[in-house]
Design a protein around this motif. Structure first.
Motif, PDB file in Angstrom:
ATOM      1  N   PHE A  54       0.792  -1.223   0.000  1.00  0.00           N
ATOM      2  CA  PHE A  54       0.000   0.000   0.000  1.00  0.00           C
ATOM      3  C   PHE A  54       0.828   1.278   0.000  1.00  0.00           C
ATOM      4  CE2 PHE A  54       0.916  -0.289   4.499  1.00  0.00           C
ATOM      5  CZ  PHE A  54       0.963   1.025   4.919  1.00  0.00           C
ATOM      6  N   GLY A  55       2.098   1.215   0.333  1.00  0.00           N
ATOM      7  CA  GLY A  55       2.932   2.388   0.581  1.00  0.00           C
ATOM      8  C   GLY A  55       2.775   3.522  -0.401  1.00  0.00           C
ATOM      9  N   PHE A  56       3.114   3.319  -1.638  1.00  0.00           N
ATOM     10  CA  PHE A  56       2.952   4.379  -2.636  1.00  0.00           C
ATOM     11  C   PHE A  56       1.733   4.140  -3.512  1.00  0.00           C
ATOM     12  CE2 PHE A  56       7.509   5.287  -1.860  1.00  0.00           C
ATOM     13  CZ  PHE A  56       7.397   6.645  -1.650  1.00  0.00           C
ATOM     14  N   ASN A  57       1.210   2.910  -3.527  1.00  0.00           N
ATOM     15  CA  ASN A  57       0.089   2.585  -4.407  1.00  0.00           C
ATOM     16  C   ASN A  57      -1.180   3.343  -4.037  1.00  0.00           C
ATOM     17  OD1 ASN A  57       1.797   0.765  -5.662  1.00  0.00           O
ATOM     18  ND2 ASN A  57       1.166  -0.913  -4.337  1.00  0.00           N
ATOM     19  N   LEU A  58      -1.580   3.258  -2.781  1.00  0.00           N
ATOM     20  CA  LEU A  58      -2.800   3.948  -2.375  1.00  0.00           C
ATOM     21  C   LEU A  58      -2.701   5.468  -2.517  1.00  0.00           C
ATOM     22  CD1 LEU A  58      -4.191   1.905   0.664  1.00  0.00           C
ATOM     23  CD2 LEU A  58      -5.133   2.129  -1.627  1.00  0.00           C
ATOM     24  N   PRO A  59      -1.606   6.105  -2.099  1.00  0.00           N
ATOM     25  CA  PRO A  59      -1.543   7.566  -2.304  1.00  0.00           C
ATOM     26  C   PRO A  59      -1.581   7.989  -3.771  1.00  0.00           C
ATOM     27  CG  PRO A  59      -0.019   6.939  -0.595  1.00  0.00           C
ATOM     28  CD  PRO A  59      -0.531   5.661  -1.202  1.00  0.00           C
ATOM     29  N   VAL A  60      -1.013   7.181  -4.669  1.00  0.00           N
ATOM     30  CA  VAL A  60      -1.095   7.523  -6.092  1.00  0.00           C
ATOM     31  C   VAL A  60      -2.549   7.443  -6.558  1.00  0.00           C
ATOM     32  CG1 VAL A  60      -0.495   6.714  -8.410  1.00  0.00           C
ATOM     33  CG2 VAL A  60       1.279   6.942  -6.686  1.00  0.00           C
ATOM     34  N   SER A  85       6.233  11.942   3.780  1.00  0.00           N
ATOM     35  CA  SER A  85       6.355  11.080   4.966  1.00  0.00           C
ATOM     36  C   SER A  85       6.684   9.644   4.588  1.00  0.00           C
ATOM     37  CB  SER A  85       5.063  11.121   5.783  1.00  0.00           C
ATOM     38  OG  SER A  85       4.819  12.415   6.263  1.00  0.00           O
ATOM     39  N   ILE A  86       6.081   9.147   3.517  1.00  0.00           N
ATOM     40  CA  ILE A  86       6.386   7.782   3.069  1.00  0.00           C
ATOM     41  C   ILE A  86       7.848   7.699   2.647  1.00  0.00           C
ATOM     42  CG2 ILE A  86       5.908   6.040   1.301  1.00  0.00           C
ATOM     43  CD1 ILE A  86       2.988   7.028   1.371  1.00  0.00           C
ATOM     44  N   TYR A  87       8.314   8.705   1.918  1.00  0.00           N
ATOM     45  CA  TYR A  87       9.724   8.730   1.536  1.00  0.00           C
ATOM     46  C   TYR A  87      10.609   8.718   2.781  1.00  0.00           C
ATOM     47  CZ  TYR A  87      14.230  10.418   0.040  1.00  0.00           C
ATOM     48  OH  TYR A  87      15.572  10.560  -0.146  1.00  0.00           O
ATOM     49  N   LEU A  88      10.255   9.537   3.777  1.00  0.00           N
ATOM     50  CA  LEU A  88      11.036   9.577   5.014  1.00  0.00           C
ATOM     51  C   LEU A  88      10.984   8.242   5.757  1.00  0.00           C
ATOM     52  CD1 LEU A  88      10.236  13.144   6.386  1.00  0.00           C
ATOM     53  CD2 LEU A  88      12.424  12.301   5.505  1.00  0.00           C
ATOM     54  N   MET A  89       9.869   7.548   5.663  1.00  0.00           N
ATOM     55  CA  MET A  89       9.776   6.227   6.305  1.00  0.00           C
ATOM     56  C   MET A  89      10.786   5.262   5.673  1.00  0.00           C
ATOM     57  SD  MET A  89       7.613   6.308   8.748  1.00  0.00           S
ATOM     58  CE  MET A  89       7.174   4.629   9.080  1.00  0.00           C
ATOM     59  N   TYR A  90      10.823   5.231   4.348  1.00  0.00           N
ATOM     60  CA  TYR A  90      11.796   4.365   3.667  1.00  0.00           C
ATOM     61  C   TYR A  90      13.221   4.809   3.980  1.00  0.00           C
ATOM     62  CZ  TYR A  90       8.466   1.711   0.867  1.00  0.00           C
ATOM     63  OH  TYR A  90       7.478   0.865   0.461  1.00  0.00           O
ATOM     64  N   PHE A  91      13.452   6.118   3.982  1.00  0.00           N
ATOM     65  CA  PHE A  91      14.788   6.642   4.256  1.00  0.00           C
ATOM     66  C   PHE A  91      15.252   6.248   5.650  1.00  0.00           C
ATOM     67  CE2 PHE A  91      17.565  10.032   5.849  1.00  0.00           C
ATOM     68  CZ  PHE A  91      18.583   9.970   4.910  1.00  0.00           C
ATOM     69  N   TRP A 101      21.357   6.588  14.327  1.00  0.00           N
ATOM     70  CA  TRP A 101      20.422   7.418  15.084  1.00  0.00           C
ATOM     71  C   TRP A 101      19.205   7.825  14.269  1.00  0.00           C
ATOM     72  CZ3 TRP A 101      19.352  12.293  13.321  1.00  0.00           C
ATOM     73  CH2 TRP A 101      20.233  12.827  12.391  1.00  0.00           C
ATOM     74  N   VAL A 102      19.331   7.822  12.936  1.00  0.00           N
ATOM     75  CA  VAL A 102      18.204   8.211  12.082  1.00  0.00           C
ATOM     76  C   VAL A 102      17.095   7.153  12.134  1.00  0.00           C
ATOM     77  CG1 VAL A 102      17.517   8.760   9.712  1.00  0.00           C
ATOM     78  CG2 VAL A 102      19.676   9.596  10.591  1.00  0.00           C
ATOM     79  N   GLY A 103      17.465   5.906  12.361  1.00  0.00           N
ATOM     80  CA  GLY A 103      16.468   4.843  12.446  1.00  0.00           C
ATOM     81  C   GLY A 103      15.476   5.045  13.570  1.00  0.00           C
ATOM     82  N   SER A 104      15.893   5.707  14.637  1.00  0.00           N
ATOM     83  CA  SER A 104      14.974   5.934  15.751  1.00  0.00           C
ATOM     84  C   SER A 104      13.901   6.960  15.415  1.00  0.00           C
ATOM     85  CB  SER A 104      15.759   6.367  16.991  1.00  0.00           C
ATOM     86  OG  SER A 104      16.443   7.563  16.733  1.00  0.00           O
ATOM     87  N   ILE A 105      14.074   7.690  14.341  1.00  0.00           N
ATOM     88  CA  ILE A 105      13.062   8.659  13.905  1.00  0.00           C
ATOM     89  C   ILE A 105      11.928   7.953  13.146  1.00  0.00           C
ATOM     90  CG2 ILE A 105      12.705  10.744  12.505  1.00  0.00           C
ATOM     91  CD1 ILE A 105      15.588  11.472  13.058  1.00  0.00           C
ATOM     92  N   HIS A 106      12.156   6.727  12.722  1.00  0.00           N
ATOM     93  CA  HIS A 106      11.180   5.976  11.937  1.00  0.00           C
ATOM     94  C   HIS A 106       9.784   5.947  12.578  1.00  0.00           C
ATOM     95  CE1 HIS A 106      10.114   3.014   8.855  1.00  0.00           C
ATOM     96  NE2 HIS A 106       9.563   2.284   9.820  1.00  0.00           N
ATOM     97  N   PRO A 107       9.639   5.565  13.847  1.00  0.00           N
ATOM     98  CA  PRO A 107       8.288   5.563  14.424  1.00  0.00           C
ATOM     99  C   PRO A 107       7.691   6.962  14.590  1.00  0.00           C
ATOM    100  CG  PRO A 107       9.890   4.795  16.038  1.00  0.00           C
ATOM    101  CD  PRO A 107      10.623   4.986  14.755  1.00  0.00           C
ATOM    102  N   VAL A 108       8.538   7.962  14.764  1.00  0.00           N
ATOM    103  CA  VAL A 108       8.038   9.339  14.875  1.00  0.00           C
ATOM    104  C   VAL A 108       7.423   9.777  13.550  1.00  0.00           C
ATOM    105  CG1 VAL A 108       8.695  11.737  15.330  1.00  0.00           C
ATOM    106  CG2 VAL A 108       9.732   9.883  16.652  1.00  0.00           C
ATOM    107  N   VAL A 109       8.093   9.457  12.457  1.00  0.00           N
ATOM    108  CA  VAL A 109       7.553   9.778  11.131  1.00  0.00           C
ATOM    109  C   VAL A 109       6.283   8.957  10.886  1.00  0.00           C
ATOM    110  CG1 VAL A 109       8.021   9.806   8.653  1.00  0.00           C
ATOM    111  CG2 VAL A 109       9.816  10.418  10.253  1.00  0.00           C
ATOM    112  N   GLY A 110       6.245   7.745  11.410  1.00  0.00           N
ATOM    113  CA  GLY A 110       5.038   6.928  11.294  1.00  0.00           C
ATOM    114  C   GLY A 110       3.848   7.573  11.983  1.00  0.00           C
ATOM    115  N   ILE A 111       4.082   8.160  13.143  1.00  0.00           N
ATOM    116  CA  ILE A 111       3.011   8.872  13.847  1.00  0.00           C
ATOM    117  C   ILE A 111       2.562  10.076  13.022  1.00  0.00           C
ATOM    118  CG2 ILE A 111       2.471  10.258  15.893  1.00  0.00           C
ATOM    119  CD1 ILE A 111       4.357   8.327  17.443  1.00  0.00           C
ATOM    120  N   LEU A 112       3.516  10.806  12.470  1.00  0.00           N
ATOM    121  CA  LEU A 112       3.186  11.942  11.606  1.00  0.00           C
ATOM    122  C   LEU A 112       2.349  11.484  10.414  1.00  0.00           C
ATOM    123  CD1 LEU A 112       3.599  14.942  10.711  1.00  0.00           C
ATOM    124  CD2 LEU A 112       5.635  14.129   9.518  1.00  0.00           C
TER     125      LEU A 112
END
Length: 133
Positions: A54-60, A85-91, A101-112
């Motif tokens: 669903f990641g990019f499919n549904l938003p498209v 946000s989806i791009y940031l999730m993959y990043f 340390w960037v990996g710990s931002i993953h759930p924060v971006v998920g909340i966003l």
């Protein structure tokens, strides 16, 4: 004129349905991530595979039906935020080996991402059904 109005109405309703699906998928992603952390690590593969569905499919698809439904400008801005946000999730999920340390931002971006999708759901509900109330 009637055909144009029905096109807009159908486009908006399908957009709303896709927004519901996207928001539910984000919720399921949180659930799968939680199961992987707290229950059994094999759920990481389900977490990863599910996002590819669903990641990019549904938003498209949401963007296509936003155009067909002639949605207001705020919808396109919020969809842009969802794409970012989806791009940031993959990043944040894939840069861990270089910048741990960037990996710990993953759930924060998920909340966003969840908040953005829920706001889009709420606003599109008001846009479609406020006249019928």
């Amino acid at each position: 004129m009637e055909v144009n109005n029905s096109r807009i109405r159908v486009g908006r309703i399908i957009f709303f349905i896709l927004t519901i699906l996207f928001t539910l998928c984000i919720f399921v992603q949180f659930y799968l991530g939680g199961k992987a952390i707290f229950e059994y690590p094999v759920y990481w593969s389900k977490h990863i595979k599910f996002v590819h569905l669903f990641g990019f499919n549904l938003p498209v698809l949401m963007l296509i039906f936003a155009i067909l439904g002639s949605l207001p400008r705020w919808a396109y801005w919020q969809l842009s935020g969802i794409f970012l946000s989806i791009y940031l999730m993959y990043f944040t999920a894939n840069i861990r080996s270089v910048l741990p340390w960037v990996g710990s931002i993953h759930p924060v971006v998920g909340i966003l991402l969840f908040v953005l999708s829920f706001l889009l759901l709420s606003k599109s509900w008001k846009l479609i059904f406020r006249k019928n109330l």
